[in-house]
Write a protein that holds these residues in place. Structure first.
Motif, PDB file in Angstrom:
ATOM      1  N   TYR A   1      17.709  87.611  61.152  1.00 25.25           N
ATOM      2  CA  TYR A   1      16.868  87.630  62.352  1.00 25.25           C
ATOM      3  C   TYR A   1      17.708  87.584  63.627  1.00 25.25           C
ATOM      4  O   TYR A   1      17.431  88.306  64.589  1.00 25.25           O
ATOM      5  CB  TYR A   1      15.871  86.469  62.343  1.00 25.25           C
TER       6      TYR A   1
ATOM      7  N   ARG B   1      17.708  90.846  66.460  1.00 26.98           N
ATOM      8  CA  ARG B   1      16.979  90.654  67.729  1.00 26.98           C
ATOM      9  C   ARG B   1      17.508  91.526  68.861  1.00 26.98           C
ATOM     10  O   ARG B   1      16.775  91.890  69.775  1.00 26.98           O
ATOM     11  CB  ARG B   1      17.001  89.184  68.144  1.00 26.98           C
TER      12      ARG B   1
ATOM     13  N   LEU C   1      12.236  86.632  67.005  1.00 24.27           N
ATOM     14  CA  LEU C   1      13.417  86.677  66.129  1.00 24.27           C
ATOM     15  C   LEU C   1      14.424  85.602  66.521  1.00 24.27           C
ATOM     16  O   LEU C   1      15.052  84.989  65.662  1.00 24.27           O
ATOM     17  CB  LEU C   1      14.053  88.068  66.158  1.00 24.27           C
TER      18      LEU C   1
ATOM     19  N   ASP D   1      11.722  91.791  57.337  1.00 20.84           N
ATOM     20  CA  ASP D   1      11.623  90.356  57.591  1.00 20.84           C
ATOM     21  C   ASP D   1      10.400  89.758  56.891  1.00 20.84           C
ATOM     22  O   ASP D   1      10.459  88.648  56.347  1.00 20.84           O
ATOM     23  CB  ASP D   1      11.543  90.100  59.106  1.00 20.84           C
TER      24      ASP D   1
END
Lengths: 89, 189
Positions: free
Chosen positions: B42, B46, B58, B132
Motif C-alpha cells: 500500500y 500510493r 493507502l 489490495d
C-alpha cells in the motif's frame, strides 16, 4: 507494567482505535459531518490522555512529539513487545 | 515522515510458550499475504494514485499495517521467548535456530524469506486497488486458519482483532475503487 500505567495505556489504545477507524472511514466519506465531529472529539480526548500519560510515565513518541521531564524516560522498559500479560508471558 | 509510538495498536496476551504456533504465525509476518507485504504494497502504490481519497487511504491503511507487523512480531517473540535449541528443533524450527537463533526473521510459514515478488504495483489504480482487496481477503482467510490452529485464548483474541481489520480494509478499498472508477469516467483520463 501494572496498575495505573496499564489502565491508562489501555484507555489510550481504545480511544486511538476509534480514531483510527474513523480516519479510514473519513478517507472514503470526507463529507460525513457527523463522523467528522466524532473524529474531532476523539482527537481532543486522545491528545489529553497522551499528555497525562507522558507527564507521568514518559513520552510515547519522541522526535519532538513528546517531552521527557527530568531525564530521558524514552528508554524506560518495558518496550511494547515486553509488556507481560496478566497470568501469561 | 513516520513517528513511532511506544505502544501496540492492540494488546497481545500470550499464556504459554508454543513454538509450533510461532512457526505458523510467521506466515503473517513475512508470508505472501502477511502484514509486511500489506504495508509495503500500500505504501508503495500510493504515489501513483489519481485522487486524494485513494492517496490518503493507502497511506493510512499502509501505516496501520506497520502496526500489525509489530503485533505479529510481539506474538512470535512471546511464543518463542526462552526456548532451547532442542525445543526449537522438535517444533520444526531447527533450521531457523541454525540461521537466526531466537531472532525474528520475516519468512513465510515454511521459512521462505520475504520477497517483494509477493506484491505488485501497476500504476493502474483499478488494477492496484483490486489487488489490495484480494490481499485483504487472503489475509482474512489466513487469520481464520491461524485461529483454528491455536487454543491460547490470548492469541485467539488478537488474531480475531486482526481478522476484523482485514474485513474493514476490504470495505474501505472497495469504496475507494468505486470512487476512483467514477473519477476516471468523469475526467479525460
Amino acid at each position: 507494567m501494572h496498575g495505573e500505567q496499564m489502565k491508562m495505556l489501555k484507555k489510550i489504545q481504545a480511544v486511538e482505535f476509534s480514531a483510527t477507524e474513523l480516519t479510514l472511514y473519513l478517507d472514503t466519506h470526507p463529507d460525513d459531518r457527523a463522523a467528522l465531529g466524532d473524529y474531532n472529539r476523539l482527537a481532543s480526548e486522545l491528545m489529553e490522555l497522551k499528555k497525562r500519560y507522558t507527564e507521568k510515565y514518559g513520552p510515547l513518541c519522541v522526535f519532538g512529539h513528546g517531552k521527557s521531564e527530568d531525564r530521558w524516560k524514552w528508554l524506560d522498559e518495558p518496550w511494547p513487545w515486553e509488556i507481560e500479560s496478566e497470568g501469561g508471558r | 515522515m513516520w513517528i513511532y509510538e511506544k505502544k501496540l495498536q492492540y494488546p497481545v496476551r500470550v499464556y504459554s510458550r508454543d513454538l509450533k504456533m510461532a512457526k505458523y504465525l510467521v506466515a503473517q509476518y513475512g508470508g505472501p499475504d502477511g502484514e509486511l507485504s500489506a504495508a509495503i504494497r500500500y505504501l508503495n502504490q500510493r504515489y501513483t494514485m489519481p485522487n486524494p481519497r485513494a492517496k490518503g487511504l493507502l497511506t493510512d491503511i499502509g501505516t496501520e499495517e506497520l502496526a500489525h507487523v509489530e503485533i505479529i512480531c510481539t506474538m512470535i517473540y512471546k511464543l518463542t521467548k526462552g526456548a532451547t535449541p532442542d525445543e526449537m528443533e522438535r517444533a520444526g524450527l531447527g533450521s531457523h535456530y541454525a540461521q537466526h537463533d531466537g531472532a525474528l526473521f520475516p519468512t513465510d510459514a515454511n521459512g521462505v524469506p520475504w520477497t517483494s515478488a509477493y506484491i505488485q504495483a501497476h500504476g493502474d489504480p483499478v488494477a492496484d486497488l483490486v489487488e489490495d482487496m484480494a490481499a485483504e481477503q487472503k489475509a482474512r482467510a489466513t487469520y481464520e486458519h491461524l485461529i483454528r490452529l491455536t487454543d491460547d485464548p490470548g492469541i485467539k483474541d488478537t488474531l480475531k482483532f486482526l481478522r476484523e481489520r482485514e474485513v474493514v480494509h476490504f470495505q474501505r478499498f472497495g469504496e475507494a475503487l468505486d470512487h476512483v472508477q467514477r473519477y476516471m469516467n468523469s475526467s479525460k483520463f
